[in-house]
Design a protein around this motif. Structure first.
Motif, PDB file in Angstrom:
ATOM      1  N   ARG A  64       0.826  -1.205   0.000  1.00  0.00           N
ATOM      2  CA  ARG A  64       0.000   0.000   0.000  1.00  0.00           C
ATOM      3  C   ARG A  64       0.862   1.256   0.000  1.00  0.00           C
ATOM      4  O   ARG A  64       0.520   2.249  -0.633  1.00  0.00           O
ATOM      5  CB  ARG A  64      -0.943  -0.004   1.198  1.00  0.00           C
ATOM      6  N   LEU A  69      -0.897   4.591  -1.494  1.00  0.00           N
ATOM      7  CA  LEU A  69      -2.194   4.636  -0.825  1.00  0.00           C
ATOM      8  C   LEU A  69      -2.015   4.911   0.659  1.00  0.00           C
ATOM      9  O   LEU A  69      -2.966   5.071   1.401  1.00  0.00           O
ATOM     10  CB  LEU A  69      -2.925   3.300  -1.009  1.00  0.00           C
ATOM     11  N   ARG A  89       0.235  16.459  -4.159  1.00  0.00           N
ATOM     12  CA  ARG A  89      -0.997  15.702  -4.321  1.00  0.00           C
ATOM     13  C   ARG A  89      -1.264  15.368  -5.795  1.00  0.00           C
ATOM     14  O   ARG A  89      -1.701  14.291  -6.144  1.00  0.00           O
ATOM     15  CB  ARG A  89      -2.146  16.549  -3.778  1.00  0.00           C
ATOM     16  N   VAL A  93      -1.232  11.511  -8.000  1.00  0.00           N
ATOM     17  CA  VAL A  93      -2.202  10.902  -8.912  1.00  0.00           C
ATOM     18  C   VAL A  93      -1.474  10.391 -10.152  1.00  0.00           C
ATOM     19  O   VAL A  93      -1.685   9.268 -10.601  1.00  0.00           O
ATOM     20  CB  VAL A  93      -3.297  11.920  -9.312  1.00  0.00           C
ATOM     21  N   ARG A  96       0.532   7.378  -9.178  1.00  0.00           N
ATOM     22  CA  ARG A  96      -0.335   6.259  -8.834  1.00  0.00           C
ATOM     23  C   ARG A  96      -0.828   5.556 -10.092  1.00  0.00           C
ATOM     24  O   ARG A  96      -1.096   4.365 -10.090  1.00  0.00           O
ATOM     25  CB  ARG A  96      -1.520   6.776  -8.021  1.00  0.00           C
ATOM     26  N   ARG A  97      -0.934   6.325 -11.164  1.00  0.00           N
ATOM     27  CA  ARG A  97      -1.421   5.737 -12.419  1.00  0.00           C
ATOM     28  C   ARG A  97      -0.395   4.811 -13.064  1.00  0.00           C
ATOM     29  O   ARG A  97      -0.691   4.139 -14.036  1.00  0.00           O
ATOM     30  CB  ARG A  97      -1.819   6.847 -13.396  1.00  0.00           C
ATOM     31  N   VAL A 123     -11.033   7.339 -16.217  1.00  0.00           N
ATOM     32  CA  VAL A 123     -10.478   8.411 -15.391  1.00  0.00           C
ATOM     33  C   VAL A 123      -9.173   8.952 -15.986  1.00  0.00           C
ATOM     34  O   VAL A 123      -8.733  10.037 -15.631  1.00  0.00           O
ATOM     35  CB  VAL A 123     -10.224   7.988 -13.919  1.00  0.00           C
ATOM     36  N   ARG A 124      -8.585   8.190 -16.906  1.00  0.00           N
ATOM     37  CA  ARG A 124      -7.390   8.681 -17.590  1.00  0.00           C
ATOM     38  C   ARG A 124      -7.755   9.527 -18.803  1.00  0.00           C
ATOM     39  O   ARG A 124      -6.888   9.891 -19.588  1.00  0.00           O
ATOM     40  CB  ARG A 124      -6.507   7.510 -18.018  1.00  0.00           C
TER      41      ARG A 124
ATOM     42  N   GLU B 133      -9.685   3.255  -1.708  1.00  0.00           N
ATOM     43  CA  GLU B 133      -8.355   2.884  -2.176  1.00  0.00           C
ATOM     44  C   GLU B 133      -8.396   2.275  -3.567  1.00  0.00           C
ATOM     45  O   GLU B 133      -7.524   2.525  -4.386  1.00  0.00           O
ATOM     46  CB  GLU B 133      -7.726   1.884  -1.211  1.00  0.00           C
ATOM     47  N   SER B 137      -6.425   3.668  -6.626  1.00  0.00           N
ATOM     48  CA  SER B 137      -5.386   2.867  -7.281  1.00  0.00           C
ATOM     49  C   SER B 137      -5.713   2.634  -8.751  1.00  0.00           C
ATOM     50  O   SER B 137      -4.843   2.315  -9.539  1.00  0.00           O
ATOM     51  CB  SER B 137      -5.173   1.544  -6.553  1.00  0.00           C
ATOM     52  N   GLY B 139      -6.504   4.995 -10.535  1.00  0.00           N
ATOM     53  CA  GLY B 139      -6.001   6.198 -11.190  1.00  0.00           C
ATOM     54  C   GLY B 139      -6.883   7.423 -11.080  1.00  0.00           C
ATOM     55  O   GLY B 139      -6.655   8.405 -11.771  1.00  0.00           O
ATOM     56  N   ALA B 140      -7.890   7.368 -10.207  1.00  0.00           N
ATOM     57  CA  ALA B 140      -8.776   8.526 -10.089  1.00  0.00           C
ATOM     58  C   ALA B 140      -8.046   9.692  -9.433  1.00  0.00           C
ATOM     59  O   ALA B 140      -7.247   9.483  -8.520  1.00  0.00           O
ATOM     60  CB  ALA B 140     -10.003   8.160  -9.261  1.00  0.00           C
ATOM     61  N   GLN B 144     -12.394  13.031  -9.217  1.00  0.00           N
ATOM     62  CA  GLN B 144     -13.054  11.798  -9.642  1.00  0.00           C
ATOM     63  C   GLN B 144     -13.394  10.908  -8.453  1.00  0.00           C
ATOM     64  O   GLN B 144     -14.442  10.286  -8.415  1.00  0.00           O
ATOM     65  CB  GLN B 144     -12.158  11.045 -10.637  1.00  0.00           C
TER      66      GLN B 144
END
Lengths: 375, 231
Positions: A64, A69, A89, A93, A96-97, A123-124, B133, B137, B139-140, B144
Motif C-alpha cells: 500500500r 495509498l 498531491r 495521482v 499512482r497511475r 479516469v485517464r 483505495e 489505485s 487512477g482517479a 473523480q
C-alpha cells in the motif's frame, strides 16, 4: 547459467528503490505499533519481486505504501530516482497511475462489469470509442462474456476477483502490485490468474511486486524473494538461495526447504516423461511440460547411497560429492554437488552414521520422477 | 371540550377540501421558504461537507466539533441572532429584510447548513475505505474520487437533506421572530397553528396540523424507503 543470470542482472535498470522504510500506526489508546521497520530493497524493471511472510508481517502495508495509498512514517521510495515520498498531491495521482493494485479481497464499484473495467481508462481521459474494444476483449479473456451488463456486486467471489484483475490489467500499468491475489480462489480461477501473471511476466517492460504466504507460489513467479517477518526483511535472494540456504530459523520454518533448479524441459515421446536439461544434468520428471521450467525436489525425497544403485525404480541417479553437512538434532542436511548443481538432502543422523557419510565423500543421489515438481 | 375537538377536525377537513385560500396560502409560504432555504443550504453545505469528509487536514477534529455543535443549534436563538442583525438598528438593517420571507429563508438556511454538511461529511467518511483505495489505485484524481464517493453515499446524503427539510418546515421559533407571522405574507404552518390555538380557532389549527403531520409522514416514509432499499 548462474553467471548468465548474474550478468543479466547487472544490465537491469533499478525501477523502484525502497530505502529505510518505516511505518508506525497509532492504536486507539495512543500506543504505537511498528508495522514495518528498516525496509530496504530495490526492484528492477521487468522483474517479479515477491514478498513472502505470515499474516500480519506487514506485506499488505508495504504494497500500500509503494502504491501511494499510504504514507510511510520514515524512509523513501524512489521511482526512476524520483522520491515518491516528497511529491505533491497532483503528482501523486500521476504516479499512482503507473501502478495497479489488486487486493486479496476484490472490491468492485456498484455498477456493471463493463463500467467497472472501463473505469481506469475513463479516469485517464480515454473516450468510449477508444476503450470499448479493449474492455470487451478483456471481458472475453476473463470468461465473463454475456455478463457485461450485470452488476459486478452480484457476481460470485471468484468472478468478482476476475473483474478486479481485469480492472487492473486494462490500465496497462508499469508496476503490478498483487496482494495475496490467489488466496480464496478456486482452482479454475487460479488457472486464470496464472495466465494473467504469466502474460505480464513475459512482457519485459512490466514489473510485478507481489505478496504471498504460499512458498510454492513464490517459487513459481519470483525472480527474487524477500522474506518478511514482523515488519522486517530477514532475507532477500533468488528462490533457490532462500529455499536451500535460509538465513534464520524463522525463514527455514516458514518457507521450508526446497531444491529449486532452472532448466529447459523437452517431452520424451517414447516414455511420455519430461527430460529437463539443467546445465550438465538431465532430470526426468513425470510431467508433460515443455520449455523453460523451474524444478522443485524436496530434500527428504532424495535418497543417498555410496555405491552406484542397481535395478532401481528411481529414474534419476547422479554421482556427486558431499560439500557440506549441517547437523540439526536427529536429522541432518547434506549439500551434495553433482556436476554443476547443488542439492540439499535431508536424512536422519542415524543413516548418516550408518552410511559413514563425511565431507568430500563420493556418493550417489537418487529420486523418483514423480517426486520432481515442475512449476 | 370533546365537542370542540370534533368540530375542529370537521372544520379542518372542510378547509382542506374546499381549498380555503388562507390555508393554501400558508402552505405555499411554508413550502417556498423551507424548500428554498434547504436547497440553498444543500448547494453550499454538500460540496464543503463532502470535501471535509474526503480530506485529512490539520484541525479537522475542531471543524467537526463545530459542525456537530451547530447541528443542534436552538432555532429560537438563531431567530434572535438574525433578528438582531436585520433589525433597523442592526448591521444589516438597511436591507429592510426583517419580517419578510427572505429573513425566514436566511434563518432556516443557517439552521440547515450544519445538518446537511454534517451528514454529507459523515456519509463520505463512512464509505468502505477499501473502495476509496480501489478507486484511487485505478487512477482517479481527487475530483473523480469525490464524485465516486458522492454517488456511493447518495442515500445518506439525500437522507440528510430530508432531515434538514423536515426540521425547517416544522420549525417555529426562528420564523416567528424574523418573519413576524404576517397574514398572507410570512405566516407558515407552525406560526399559524400557534396563533389560531391562542385565539381558540381550532378548525384552522387542526387543518394545518393534519397537513403538517402528513408532510412529516411522507418525508419519513421517503427516508425509510431510502434506507431499506437494496440495490
Amino acid at each position: 547459467m548462474d553467471l548468465l543470470v548474474y550478468k543479466l542482472e547487472l544490465i537491469k535498470i533499478k525501477l523502484l528503490e525502497v530505502k529505510n522504510l518505516k511505518k508506525e500506526f497509532y492504536k486507539g489508546d495512543k500506543s504505537i505499533i511498528e508495522v514495518l521497520s528498516d525496509i530496504n530493497f530495490s526492484v528492477n524493471k521487468g522483474e517479479c519481486f515477491v514478498t513472502i511472510g505470515p499474516n500480519g508481517s506487514g506485506k499488505t502495508t508495504l504494497l500500500r505504501i509503494i502504491g501511494l495509498l499510504e504514507s510511510p512514517t520514515l524512509g523513501q521510495i524512489f521511482y526512476n530516482k524520483k522520491d515518491l515520498t516528497k511529491i505533491s498531491r497532483k503528482e501523486k495521482v500521476e504516479y499512482r497511475r503507473k501502478f495497479s493494485f489488486v487486493r486479496q479481497k476484490p472490491v468492485v464499484r456498484n455498477t456493471t462489469v463493463f463500467n467497472n473495467i472501463a473505469y481506469g481508462p475513463k479516469v485517464r481521459g480515454m473516450k468510449y470509442d477508444e476503450y470499448q474494444k479493449l474492455v470487451n476483449e478483456i471481458i472475453e479473456f476473463i470468461g465473463l462474456k454475456g455478463m457485461e451488463n450485470k452488476n459486478a456486486r452480484s457476481l460470485s467471489g471468484g468472478e468478482m476477483q476476475r473483474v478486479a484483475i481485469a480492472m487492473n490489467f486494462v490500465i496497462n500499468p508499469e508496476i503490478y502490485l498483487l496482494d495475496e491475489v490467489s488466496a480464496n480462489l478456486d482452482s479454475m480461477n487460479i488457472k486464470l490468474l496464472d495466465d494473467f501473471i504469466m502474460r505480464i511476466k513475459q512482457d519485459k517492460e512490466k514489473t510485478i511486486i507481489m505478496s504471498t504466504h504460499d512458498p510454492l507460489e513464490a517459487i513459481k513467479y519470483a525472480d527474487r524473494i524477500a522474506v518478511l517477518n514482523n515488519g522486517q526483511i530477514t532475507q532477500i535472494g533468488r528462490p533457490n538461495e532462500i529455499f536451500t540456504a535460509p538465513k534464520d530459523e524463522f525463514t527455514a520454518l516458514f518457507v521450508g526447504y526446497e531444491n529449486i533448479l532452472y532448466g529447459i524441459a523437452e517431452l520424451d515421446k517414447t516414455t511420455g516423461l519430461s527430460q529437463i536439461k539443467v546445465n550438465d544434468l538431465i532430470i526426468t520428471a513425470s510431467s508433460q511440460q515443455e520449455g523453460e521450467v523451474k524444478v522443485c525436489i524436496r530434500p527428504e525425497s532424495i535418497g543417498i547411497v555410496k555405491e552406484p544403485p542397481k535395478n532401481t525404480s528411481y529414474r534419476n541417479t547422479f554421482k556427486g560429492a558431499i560439500e557440506n553437512i549441517r547437523e540439526l538434532g536427529n536429522i541432518c542436511h547434506l549439500i551434495v554437488i553433482c556436476k554443476s548443481e547443488k542439492f540439499l538432502i535431508a536424512i536422519t543422523e542415524l543413516s548418516r552414521k550408518n552410511l559413514k557419510l563425511e565431507i568430500d565423500s563420493e556418493v550417489f543421489i537418487n529420486f523418483k520422477a514423480t517426486d520432481v515438481k515442475i512449476l | 371540550m370533546a365537542n370542540e375537538i370534533i368540530e375542529g377536525i370537521l372544520e379542518g377537513l372542510r378547509l382542506i377540501f374546499t381549498f380555503d385560500p388562507e390555508v393554501w396560502g400558508v402552505i405555499e409560504v411554508s413550502f417556498r421558504v423551507s424548500l428554498t432555504s434547504t436547497l440553498l443550504a444543500a448547494l453550499i453545505a454538500l460540496p464543503i461537507g463532502s470535501f471535509i469528509g474526503l480530506r485529512e487536514f490539520k484541525g479537522k477534529k475542531e471543524v467537526t466539533n463545530l459542525i456537530n455543535t451547530f447541528m443542534g443549534f436552538p432555532p429560537v436563538v438563531m431567530g434572535l441572532v438574525i433578528y438582531l442583525l436585520l433589525s433597523r438598528s442592526g448591521p444589516f438593517g438597511v436591507l429592510g429584510l426583517l419580517y419578510s420571507t427572505s429573513a425566514m429563508i436566511i434563518a432556516q438556511f443557517l439552521l440547515a447548513v450544519p445538518i446537511i454538511m454534517g451528514t454529507a461529511k459523515a456519509a463520505i467518511e463512512s464509505v468502505d475505505p477499501t473502495l476509496k483505495e480501489t478507486v484511487l489505485s485505478l487512477g482517479a484524481n481527487e475530483r473523480q474520487l469525490w464524485w465516486e464517493l458522492i454517488k456511493h453515499s447518495k442515500k445518506s446524503i439525500i437522507a440528510g437533506f430530508l432531515v434538514a427539510f423536515g426540521q425547517a418546515i416544522s420549525e417555529v421559533g426562528a420564523v416567528m421572530i424574523v418573519g413576524g407571522n404576517i397574514r398572507w405574507e410570512t405566516r407558515t404552518f407552525t406560526t399559524s397553528i400557534v396563533l389560531q390555538t391562542r385565539m381558540g380557532e381550532f378548525g384552522m389549527a387542526i387543518a394545518l396540523g393534519v397537513i403538517l403531520i402528513t408532510i412529516a409522514f411522507i418525508v419519513n416514509y421517503g427516508l425509510t424507503r431510502l434506507q431499506t432499499r437494496v440495490d
